[in-house]
Enzyme design. Structure first.
Site, PDB file in Angstrom:
ATOM      1  N   GLY A  83       0.873  -1.188   0.000  1.00  0.00           N
ATOM      2  CA  GLY A  83       0.000   0.000   0.000  1.00  0.00           C
ATOM      3  C   GLY A  83       0.896   1.219   0.000  1.00  0.00           C
ATOM      4  CG  HIS A  85      -3.346  11.059  18.592  1.00  0.00           C
ATOM      5  ND1 HIS A  85      -3.741  11.461  17.323  1.00  0.00           N
ATOM      6  CD2 HIS A  85      -2.165  11.681  18.816  1.00  0.00           C
ATOM      7  CE1 HIS A  85      -2.842  12.298  16.829  1.00  0.00           C
ATOM      8  NE2 HIS A  85      -1.871  12.440  17.712  1.00  0.00           N
ATOM      9  CG  ASN A  86      -6.873  10.640  14.958  1.00  0.00           C
ATOM     10  OD1 ASN A  86      -5.694  10.628  15.321  1.00  0.00           O
ATOM     11  ND2 ASN A  86      -7.226  10.387  13.717  1.00  0.00           N
ATOM     12  NE  ARG A 138     -33.133   6.758  35.904  1.00  0.00           N
ATOM     13  CZ  ARG A 138     -32.697   5.707  36.588  1.00  0.00           C
ATOM     14  NH1 ARG A 138     -32.244   5.877  37.823  1.00  0.00           N
ATOM     15  NH2 ARG A 138     -32.705   4.508  36.055  1.00  0.00           N
ATOM     16  CD  GLU A 158      -5.693  15.086  14.510  1.00  0.00           C
ATOM     17  OE1 GLU A 158      -4.744  14.297  14.728  1.00  0.00           O
ATOM     18  OE2 GLU A 158      -6.345  15.044  13.450  1.00  0.00           O
ATOM     19  CG  ASN A 210       0.533   0.379  -4.681  1.00  0.00           C
ATOM     20  OD1 ASN A 210       0.084   0.705  -3.589  1.00  0.00           O
ATOM     21  ND2 ASN A 210       0.013   0.783  -5.819  1.00  0.00           N
ATOM     22  CG  ASN A 226      -6.195   6.841  11.404  1.00  0.00           C
ATOM     23  OD1 ASN A 226      -5.547   6.604  12.419  1.00  0.00           O
ATOM     24  ND2 ASN A 226      -6.187   8.012  10.816  1.00  0.00           N
ATOM     25  CB  SER A 264      -0.122  10.284  15.056  1.00  0.00           C
ATOM     26  OG  SER A 264      -0.476  11.647  14.881  1.00  0.00           O
ATOM     27  CE  LYS A 282      -3.157   8.576  14.674  1.00  0.00           C
ATOM     28  NZ  LYS A 282      -4.047   8.781  13.630  1.00  0.00           N
TER      29      LYS A 282
HETATM   30  C1  6PG Z   1      -2.523  11.893  12.498  1.00  0.00           C
HETATM   31  C2  6PG Z   1      -3.828  12.423  12.031  1.00  0.00           C
HETATM   32  C3  6PG Z   1      -4.328  11.621  10.870  1.00  0.00           C
HETATM   33  C4  6PG Z   1      -5.321  12.366  10.017  1.00  0.00           C
HETATM   34  C5  6PG Z   1      -6.708  12.313  10.562  1.00  0.00           C
HETATM   35  C6  6PG Z   1      -7.540  13.481  10.139  1.00  0.00           C
HETATM   36  O1  6PG Z   1      -2.494  11.546  13.652  1.00  0.00           O
HETATM   37  O2  6PG Z   1      -1.567  11.860  11.733  1.00  0.00           O
HETATM   38  O3  6PG Z   1      -4.755  12.352  13.030  1.00  0.00           O
HETATM   39  O4  6PG Z   1      -4.776  10.429  11.378  1.00  0.00           O
HETATM   40  O5  6PG Z   1      -4.899  13.642   9.775  1.00  0.00           O
HETATM   41  O6  6PG Z   1      -7.256  11.144  10.028  1.00  0.00           O
HETATM   42  O7  6PG Z   1      -8.808  13.205  10.571  1.00  0.00           O
HETATM   43  P1  6PG Z   1     -10.095  13.870   9.991  1.00  0.00           P
HETATM   44  O8  6PG Z   1     -10.048  13.743   8.491  1.00  0.00           O
HETATM   45  O9  6PG Z   1     -11.181  13.043  10.593  1.00  0.00           O
HETATM   46  O10 6PG Z   1     -10.065  15.291  10.431  1.00  0.00           O
END
Ligand code: 6PG
Length: 476
Positions: free
Chosen positions: A9, A185-186, A446, A189, A32, A102, A128, A182
């Site tokens: 890939g 983490h997102n 309740r 983010e 690939n 992801n 990431s 991860k």
């Molecule tokens: C990372 C980013 C990566 C990507 C996200 C963006 O850690 O390198 O988080 O995973 O930029 O997938 O997410 P969205 O498209 O949902 O904003």
């Protein structure tokens, strides 16, 4: 067979990971679906190191030393399953498949269990740092069986980002733990980005400042506690001018935030686990609101604001208030995210070390930030810390900014500026520190309409009141 690791890939992330391995002296098998991409990688970047290109999956697998280590970097979902199905018959006992995309962690759990039955290791790993990180050192969050880390770990640590010489890669935990971390983490983010966007909006609306000026404020903030990759790129983006129109770049972009889904997964999982991650949830919904085109068209110019003319008398004090509100809200988002990791770790028996997660997020990844050092230290002080906000360092630094935070949130409300992440984070802060919550009333309601019972503050047991009868209380 001479390659030490393989990558299949070769879109930009896979390609850059393969180049990163090669640059670290590994012989890298590359494959690939369309061979042209494999050929162009070798033609364009052969100088990076030793690549072994293969046209077929069988040749690719045959070019790998045992135990084979195959990184798959394809789209999450169906395409990942398809590549695994193609690989499995070619692999042997003890070989390792590493899914660096992801993936959604329940898929990783399923795949790991299926492959374990076949004697194969499946390592779902978070990676990431975007394209740049993949090439120059990402943050890497590998899950799967601990044995797989013995041979794979050193290679991943080698190509990861380093902070003070410490690799931004560590074993996270069994099966889906890596992809789970991860995912969170997102989610963080998303919260971080939304908070920055709200700070920008407040400075814009409150001060009437230009993008250029706000960019300079962010550049200044990046010298202090807020120092981070996202603040740095925000300063850069805000100061960028559109070549075509000469306008601030941010002003010519359509205001609809998209997403690929990791933030949504984070929120969905938090609902399942019952963990309040309000900052991440509001950030995810704010993206949804921005994309709610029919609703926004129906509301713009129609819903009255009934807000006054916003006049800020002390510019510097306001900027400082926004900075502190941003910092405090950000700590809430992390505190909530780490709670979610703790809850999942408990639920799935992962044994995740939260301090180690903060440590591997210090470099390479999108949320890399100076203050992650402080989070690592907090978990070093107390690995069972119940609430990050309650660590003495954060109690003090967030506490110092509470009055700023309150001023910003109330001014935003009075002046009709939407600050869902700032506001909900403050509400969480006040909620979690409240001695007594109105949840007691909810329990009474309740019990009233559904005999759902309640506990009392003054004695043990489960109780019910005969609301429609004589209102006597019984032990339920
Ligand atoms: C990372 C980013 C990566 C990507 C996200 C963006 O850690 O390198 O988080 O995973 O930029 O997938 O997410 P969205 O498209 O949902 O904003």
């Amino acid at each position: 067979a001479r390659a030490q690791i393989g990558v299949t890939g070769l879109a930009v992330m896979g390609r850059n990971l393969a180049r990163n391995f090669a640059r670290h002296g590994y012989t890298v098998a590359v494959h690939n679906r369309s061979f042209a991409k494999t050929q162009s990688l070798v033609a364009d970047h052969g100088d990076d190191g030793d690549f072994v290109p293969s046209e077929s999956m069988a040749d690719f697998v045959a070019s790998l030393e045992r135990p084979r280590k195959v990184v798959i970097m394809v789209k999450a979902g169906g395409p990942t399953d398809a590549v695994i199905a193609e690989l499995v018959p070619l692999l042997e006992q003890g070989d390792i498949i590493i899914d660096a995309g992801n993936a959604h962690f329940p898929d990783t759990r399923r795949r790991e269990a299926e492959l374990k039955e076949k004697g194969l290791h499946f390592v779902g790993t978070g990676v990431s740092g975007g394209e740049e990180g993949a090439l120059n050192g990402p943050s890497i969050m590998p899950g799967g069986a601990p044995e797989s880390y013995e041979t794979l770990g050193p290679i991943l640590e080698d190509i990861s980002a380093k902070v003070d010489g410490v690799p931004c890669c560590t074993y996270v935990g069994p099966d889906g733990a890596g992809h789970f971390v991860k995912m969170v983490h997102n989610g963080i983010e998303y919260a971080d980005m939304q908070l920055i966007a709200e700070a920008y909006d407040l400075l814009k609306q409150g001060l009437g400042a230009s993008a250029q000026e706000i960019g300079q404020i962010f550049a200044e903030w990046n010298k202090g506690d807020l120092e981070s990759f996202l603040i740095e790129i925000t300063a850069d983006v805000l100061q960028h001018v559109d070549a075509e129109t000469g306008k601030a770049f941010v002003d010519i972009i359509l205001d609809r935030a998209e997403q690929k889904g990791t933030g949504r997964w984070t929120v969905q999982n938090a609902l399942d686990l019952g963990v309040p991650i309000t900052g991440i949830a509001e950030a995810t919904f704010a993206r949804a609101l921005s994309g709610s085109v029919p609703q926004r068209s129906a509301a713009v110019g129609v819903l009255p604001a009934d807000a006054g003319q916003w006049e800020i008398t002390d510019r510097d004090a306001f900027i400082e208030d926004v900075r502190r509100a941003l910092y405090s809200s950000k700590v809430v988002a992390y505190s909530q995210g780490f709670d979610q990791i703790a809850a999942a770790s408990e639920e799935f028996g992962w044994g995740i070390d939260r301090g180690a997660m903060a440590r591997i997020w210090r470099g390479g990844c999108i949320i890399r930030a100076r203050f992650l050092n402080r989070i690592t230290e907090a978990y070093e002080r107390d690995e069972n810390l119940a609430l990050l906000l309650a660590d003495p360092y954060f109690t003090q630094t967030v506490g110092e900014g509470v009055s700023s935070w309150r001023r910003v949130v109330s001014q935003a409300a009075l002046n009709g500026v939407p600050t869902p992440a700032f506001s909900s984070s403050l509400a969480y802060y006040d909620g979690v520190r409240a001695e007594r919550l109105p949840a007691a009333l909810i329990q009474a309601q309740r019990d009233f309409f559904g005999a759902h019972t309640y506990h009392r503050v003054d004695k043990e047991g489960v109780f019910h009141t005969e609301w429609s009868g004589d209102r006597s209380e019984s032990n339920a």
